[in-house]
Write a protein that holds these residues in place. Structure first.
Motif, PDB file in Angstrom:
ATOM      1  N   ILE A  60       0.767  -1.417   0.125  1.00  0.00           N
ATOM      2  CA  ILE A  60      -0.074  -0.213   0.074  1.00  0.00           C
ATOM      3  C   ILE A  60       0.758   1.141  -0.119  1.00  0.00           C
ATOM      4  CG2 ILE A  60      -1.821   1.235   1.471  1.00  0.00           C
ATOM      5  CD1 ILE A  60      -2.656  -1.369   2.541  1.00  0.00           C
ATOM      6  N   PHE A  61       1.932   1.221   1.003  1.00  0.00           N
ATOM      7  CA  PHE A  61       2.612   2.406   1.039  1.00  0.00           C
ATOM      8  C   PHE A  61       3.876   2.513   0.188  1.00  0.00           C
ATOM      9  CE2 PHE A  61       0.002   1.709   5.112  1.00  0.00           C
ATOM     10  CZ  PHE A  61      -0.837   3.032   4.792  1.00  0.00           C
ATOM     11  N   LYS A  62       4.245   1.541  -0.261  1.00  0.00           N
ATOM     12  CA  LYS A  62       5.515   1.170  -1.265  1.00  0.00           C
ATOM     13  C   LYS A  62       6.740   1.764  -0.106  1.00  0.00           C
ATOM     14  CE  LYS A  62       2.745   0.849  -4.375  1.00  0.00           C
ATOM     15  NZ  LYS A  62       2.399  -0.469  -5.017  1.00  0.00           N
ATOM     16  N   GLN A  63       6.692   1.592   1.130  1.00  0.00           N
ATOM     17  CA  GLN A  63       8.016   2.022   2.035  1.00  0.00           C
ATOM     18  C   GLN A  63       8.005   0.793   3.165  1.00  0.00           C
ATOM     19  OE1 GLN A  63       7.606   6.292   3.561  1.00  0.00           O
ATOM     20  NE2 GLN A  63       6.098   6.547   1.748  1.00  0.00           N
ATOM     21  N   THR A  64       9.009   0.817   3.741  1.00  0.00           N
ATOM     22  CA  THR A  64       9.182  -0.182   4.781  1.00  0.00           C
ATOM     23  C   THR A  64       9.106   0.520   6.152  1.00  0.00           C
ATOM     24  OG1 THR A  64      11.640   0.621   5.175  1.00  0.00           O
ATOM     25  CG2 THR A  64      11.144  -1.173   3.751  1.00  0.00           C
ATOM     26  N   LYS A  65       8.811   1.893   6.179  1.00  0.00           N
ATOM     27  CA  LYS A  65       8.382   2.623   7.422  1.00  0.00           C
ATOM     28  C   LYS A  65       7.458   3.651   6.883  1.00  0.00           C
ATOM     29  CE  LYS A  65      11.274   3.039  10.901  1.00  0.00           C
ATOM     30  NZ  LYS A  65      12.692   3.728  11.798  1.00  0.00           N
ATOM     31  N   VAL A  66       6.374   4.128   7.658  1.00  0.00           N
ATOM     32  CA  VAL A  66       5.724   5.172   7.362  1.00  0.00           C
ATOM     33  C   VAL A  66       5.108   6.030   8.575  1.00  0.00           C
ATOM     34  CG1 VAL A  66       3.306   3.904   7.179  1.00  0.00           C
ATOM     35  CG2 VAL A  66       3.513   5.988   6.019  1.00  0.00           C
ATOM     36  N   ASP A  67       5.154   7.401   8.435  1.00  0.00           N
ATOM     37  CA  ASP A  67       4.757   8.056   9.629  1.00  0.00           C
ATOM     38  C   ASP A  67       3.351   7.864   9.843  1.00  0.00           C
ATOM     39  OD1 ASP A  67       3.538  11.003  10.394  1.00  0.00           O
ATOM     40  OD2 ASP A  67       5.184  10.256  11.499  1.00  0.00           O
ATOM     41  N   MET A  68       2.660   7.869  11.131  1.00  0.00           N
ATOM     42  CA  MET A  68       1.446   7.552  11.280  1.00  0.00           C
ATOM     43  C   MET A  68       0.566   8.667  10.508  1.00  0.00           C
ATOM     44  SD  MET A  68       0.492   8.173  15.254  1.00  0.00           S
ATOM     45  CE  MET A  68      -0.331   9.761  15.586  1.00  0.00           C
ATOM     46  N   PHE A  69       0.905   9.863  10.527  1.00  0.00           N
ATOM     47  CA  PHE A  69       0.026  11.008   9.888  1.00  0.00           C
ATOM     48  C   PHE A  69      -0.091  11.071   8.407  1.00  0.00           C
ATOM     49  CE2 PHE A  69       1.356  13.923  13.743  1.00  0.00           C
ATOM     50  CZ  PHE A  69       0.092  13.258  14.566  1.00  0.00           C
ATOM     51  N   ARG A  70       1.320  10.584   7.904  1.00  0.00           N
ATOM     52  CA  ARG A  70       1.421  10.263   6.598  1.00  0.00           C
ATOM     53  C   ARG A  70       0.736   9.213   5.987  1.00  0.00           C
ATOM     54  NH1 ARG A  70       4.267  12.720   2.960  1.00  0.00           N
ATOM     55  NH2 ARG A  70       4.715  11.527   0.906  1.00  0.00           N
ATOM     56  N   MET A  71       0.379   8.043   7.077  1.00  0.00           N
ATOM     57  CA  MET A  71      -0.300   6.968   6.561  1.00  0.00           C
ATOM     58  C   MET A  71      -1.664   7.338   6.186  1.00  0.00           C
ATOM     59  SD  MET A  71      -1.274   3.755   9.141  1.00  0.00           S
ATOM     60  CE  MET A  71      -2.316   4.469  10.164  1.00  0.00           C
ATOM     61  N   ASN A  72      -2.236   8.320   7.038  1.00  0.00           N
ATOM     62  CA  ASN A  72      -3.585   8.769   6.775  1.00  0.00           C
ATOM     63  C   ASN A  72      -3.695   9.392   5.562  1.00  0.00           C
ATOM     64  OD1 ASN A  72      -4.835   7.927   9.203  1.00  0.00           O
ATOM     65  ND2 ASN A  72      -4.110   9.459  10.253  1.00  0.00           N
ATOM     66  N   LYS A  73      -2.632  10.220   5.225  1.00  0.00           N
ATOM     67  CA  LYS A  73      -2.675  10.941   4.072  1.00  0.00           C
ATOM     68  C   LYS A  73      -2.608   9.853   2.837  1.00  0.00           C
ATOM     69  CE  LYS A  73      -0.411  14.901   2.012  1.00  0.00           C
ATOM     70  NZ  LYS A  73       0.928  15.784   2.209  1.00  0.00           N
ATOM     71  N   GLU A  74      -1.510   8.764   2.920  1.00  0.00           N
ATOM     72  CA  GLU A  74      -1.511   7.915   1.828  1.00  0.00           C
ATOM     73  C   GLU A  74      -2.850   7.103   1.634  1.00  0.00           C
ATOM     74  OE1 GLU A  74       0.990   7.427  -0.253  1.00  0.00           O
ATOM     75  OE2 GLU A  74       2.205   9.171   0.714  1.00  0.00           O
ATOM     76  N   ILE A  75      -3.443   7.031   2.693  1.00  0.00           N
ATOM     77  CA  ILE A  75      -4.898   6.199   2.478  1.00  0.00           C
ATOM     78  C   ILE A  75      -5.659   6.870   1.234  1.00  0.00           C
ATOM     79  CG2 ILE A  75      -7.023   5.809   3.630  1.00  0.00           C
ATOM     80  CD1 ILE A  75      -5.568   5.588   6.051  1.00  0.00           C
ATOM     81  N   SER A  76      -5.761   7.938   1.195  1.00  0.00           N
ATOM     82  CA  SER A  76      -6.590   8.545   0.067  1.00  0.00           C
ATOM     83  C   SER A  76      -6.422   8.135  -1.540  1.00  0.00           C
ATOM     84  CB  SER A  76      -6.338   9.985  -0.013  1.00  0.00           C
ATOM     85  OG  SER A  76      -5.441  10.565   0.960  1.00  0.00           O
ATOM     86  N   ASN A  77      -4.929   7.598  -1.565  1.00  0.00           N
ATOM     87  CA  ASN A  77      -4.391   7.109  -3.044  1.00  0.00           C
ATOM     88  C   ASN A  77      -5.214   5.715  -3.122  1.00  0.00           C
ATOM     89  OD1 ASN A  77      -2.959   9.342  -3.250  1.00  0.00           O
ATOM     90  ND2 ASN A  77      -1.146   8.441  -2.214  1.00  0.00           N
ATOM     91  N   HIS A  78      -5.703   5.023  -2.162  1.00  0.00           N
ATOM     92  CA  HIS A  78      -6.238   3.925  -2.132  1.00  0.00           C
ATOM     93  C   HIS A  78      -7.808   3.708  -2.139  1.00  0.00           C
ATOM     94  CE1 HIS A  78      -2.221   1.552  -2.346  1.00  0.00           C
ATOM     95  NE2 HIS A  78      -1.913   2.852  -1.739  1.00  0.00           N
ATOM     96  N   LEU A  79      -8.361   4.875  -1.951  1.00  0.00           N
ATOM     97  CA  LEU A  79      -9.829   5.097  -1.735  1.00  0.00           C
ATOM     98  C   LEU A  79     -10.375   5.475  -3.154  1.00  0.00           C
ATOM     99  CD1 LEU A  79     -10.313   6.387   1.729  1.00  0.00           C
ATOM    100  CD2 LEU A  79     -10.368   3.846   0.967  1.00  0.00           C
ATOM    101  N   TYR A  80     -11.426   5.205  -3.913  1.00  0.00           N
ATOM    102  CA  TYR A  80     -11.908   5.535  -4.943  1.00  0.00           C
ATOM    103  C   TYR A  80     -13.596   5.652  -4.585  1.00  0.00           C
ATOM    104  CZ  TYR A  80      -7.811   3.235  -6.367  1.00  0.00           C
ATOM    105  OH  TYR A  80      -6.420   2.833  -6.587  1.00  0.00           O
ATOM    106  N   PRO A  81     -13.892   6.790  -5.149  1.00  0.00           N
ATOM    107  CA  PRO A  81     -15.235   6.997  -4.741  1.00  0.00           C
ATOM    108  C   PRO A  81     -16.438   6.177  -5.468  1.00  0.00           C
ATOM    109  CG  PRO A  81     -14.386   8.588  -6.521  1.00  0.00           C
ATOM    110  CD  PRO A  81     -13.314   7.699  -5.937  1.00  0.00           C
ATOM    111  N   VAL A  82     -17.436   5.452  -4.650  1.00  0.00           N
ATOM    112  CA  VAL A  82     -18.173   4.349  -5.014  1.00  0.00           C
ATOM    113  C   VAL A  82     -19.343   5.064  -5.982  1.00  0.00           C
ATOM    114  CG1 VAL A  82     -20.023   2.736  -4.391  1.00  0.00           C
ATOM    115  CG2 VAL A  82     -18.395   3.455  -3.057  1.00  0.00           C
ATOM    116  N   GLU A  83     -19.061   4.657  -7.171  1.00  0.00           N
ATOM    117  CA  GLU A  83     -20.063   4.945  -8.399  1.00  0.00           C
ATOM    118  C   GLU A  83     -21.513   4.242  -8.543  1.00  0.00           C
ATOM    119  OE1 GLU A  83     -19.694   7.295 -10.405  1.00  0.00           O
ATOM    120  OE2 GLU A  83     -17.480   8.047  -9.922  1.00  0.00           O
ATOM    121  N   GLU A  84     -22.543   4.959  -8.090  1.00  0.00           N
ATOM    122  CA  GLU A  84     -23.758   4.418  -8.024  1.00  0.00           C
ATOM    123  C   GLU A  84     -24.543   4.532  -9.328  1.00  0.00           C
ATOM    124  OE1 GLU A  84     -26.318   4.419  -4.651  1.00  0.00           O
ATOM    125  OE2 GLU A  84     -24.745   5.317  -3.388  1.00  0.00           O
ATOM    126  N   ALA A  85     -24.634   3.348 -10.257  1.00  0.00           N
ATOM    127  CA  ALA A  85     -25.204   3.508 -11.480  1.00  0.00           C
ATOM    128  C   ALA A  85     -26.811   3.867 -11.204  1.00  0.00           C
ATOM    129  CB  ALA A  85     -25.188   2.217 -12.127  1.00  0.00           C
TER     130      ALA A  85
END
Length: 265
Positions: free
Chosen positions: A240-265
DNA sequence: TGCCCGTCTGTAATAATAAA
DNA sequence: TTTATTATTACAGACGGGCA
């Protein structure tokens, strides 16, 4: 302050006002017109001494008339649905309300208030349209007043908080604050494959993802013992983070790159 | 003509989640 | 308080209509 109405006067005037409203166009009628019509039906009697009381009475009768109209509309629609032997779920609900409900009165009150709300909203929308049209033409504000408004921010902070705390302590009197907390926080997101594998879910809200991540971190003891704000990434987290160590604040930031809006048809 | 009231618009705060 | 997110709510200002 104007003189109050006696009981007999109130009854008498209410009946006359009802009659006036019966034939009036509720879209265009005004309190003034009703009062003038009332004066006319009283043989030109001057009601200016009792203006306030008359005003209240007109307002009351007007609202009653609106509720009555709304109820009549409701009934006619219900009848219509019944006559077509309603098959939809909505129809079933409506029929249940009208017939077998153990608390018909409560339902009715709720409905009439929502009908009023609907009317108010409609009126508001129309007003908004008119306002926007008027502003686009020319107004005192000139349509460029946005920035002037923008500048006033400091006082709001305090007042907003103040009001909130007052509201909290004030619940007893009025209806509970319908502040629907949850808003965007409850919004589900589609998770990236890597995140989905770690959490075991394909959809989660952002806080849900954070919660899952921390559950995973604790379960696997992934916090750096020297600096517990640093998270030591295992394979799943590295995906997910492409790193061996991640700051917990940065972790929250990086999460957004792995969230996609749910498109309701 | 000016005041009052109702409504809309824009802005800011708030809600959850974790640990230091 | 920090980090990120967004829908909802409340507030304040501006404006228009009604009324005296």
């Amino acid at each position: 302050m104007s003189a109050p109405l006696s009981n007999s006067e109130e009854k008498k005037f209410a009946a006359i006002i009802d009659a006036i409203l019966e034939t009036a166009d509720l879209e265009t009628i005004s309190q003034r017109k009703v009062r003038q019509a009332l004066e006319g039906r009283l043989g030109g009697r001057d009601l200016s001494d009792q203006k306030d009381a008359i005003k209240d009475l007109i307002q009351t009768r007007f609202e009653a008339r609106l509720s009555q109209d709304a109820q009549e509309d409701e009934d006619s629609e219900t009848k219509k649905r019944s006559s077509t032997n309603g098959t939809s779920r909505y129809d079933d609900d409506a029929n249940t309300d009208a017939s077998a409900s153990p608390e018909p009165a409560r339902k009715k009150v709720k409905r009439s208030s929502s009908a009023e709300d609907a009317d108010a909203r409609l009126a508001a929308q129309l007003q908004a349209q008119e306002n926007s049209l008027a502003r686009s033409r020319s107004t005192r504000g000139g349509g460029t007043d946005k920035k002037a408004v923008k500048k006033k921010k400091a006082p709001r902070k305090k007042s907003a908080k103040k009001v909130k705390s007052e509201d909290d302590s004030d619940v007893e009197g009025g209806e509970p604050k319908k502040k629907r907390s949850g808003g965007g926080f409850q919004k589900p997101f589609n998770l990236s494959p890597a995140l989905s594998e770690l959490t075991g879910e394909t959809q989660l809200s952002r806080p849900g993802v954070v919660k899952s991540l921390w559950a995973h971190i604790k379960a696997n003891d992934l916090q750096d013992p020297n600096d517990r704000r640093q998270i030591l990434c295992d394979e799943k987290m590295q995906a997910i983070f492409k790193q061996t160590k991640v700051d917990m604040f940065r972790m929250n930031k990086e999460i957004s790159n792995h969230l996609y809006p749910v498109e309701e048809a």
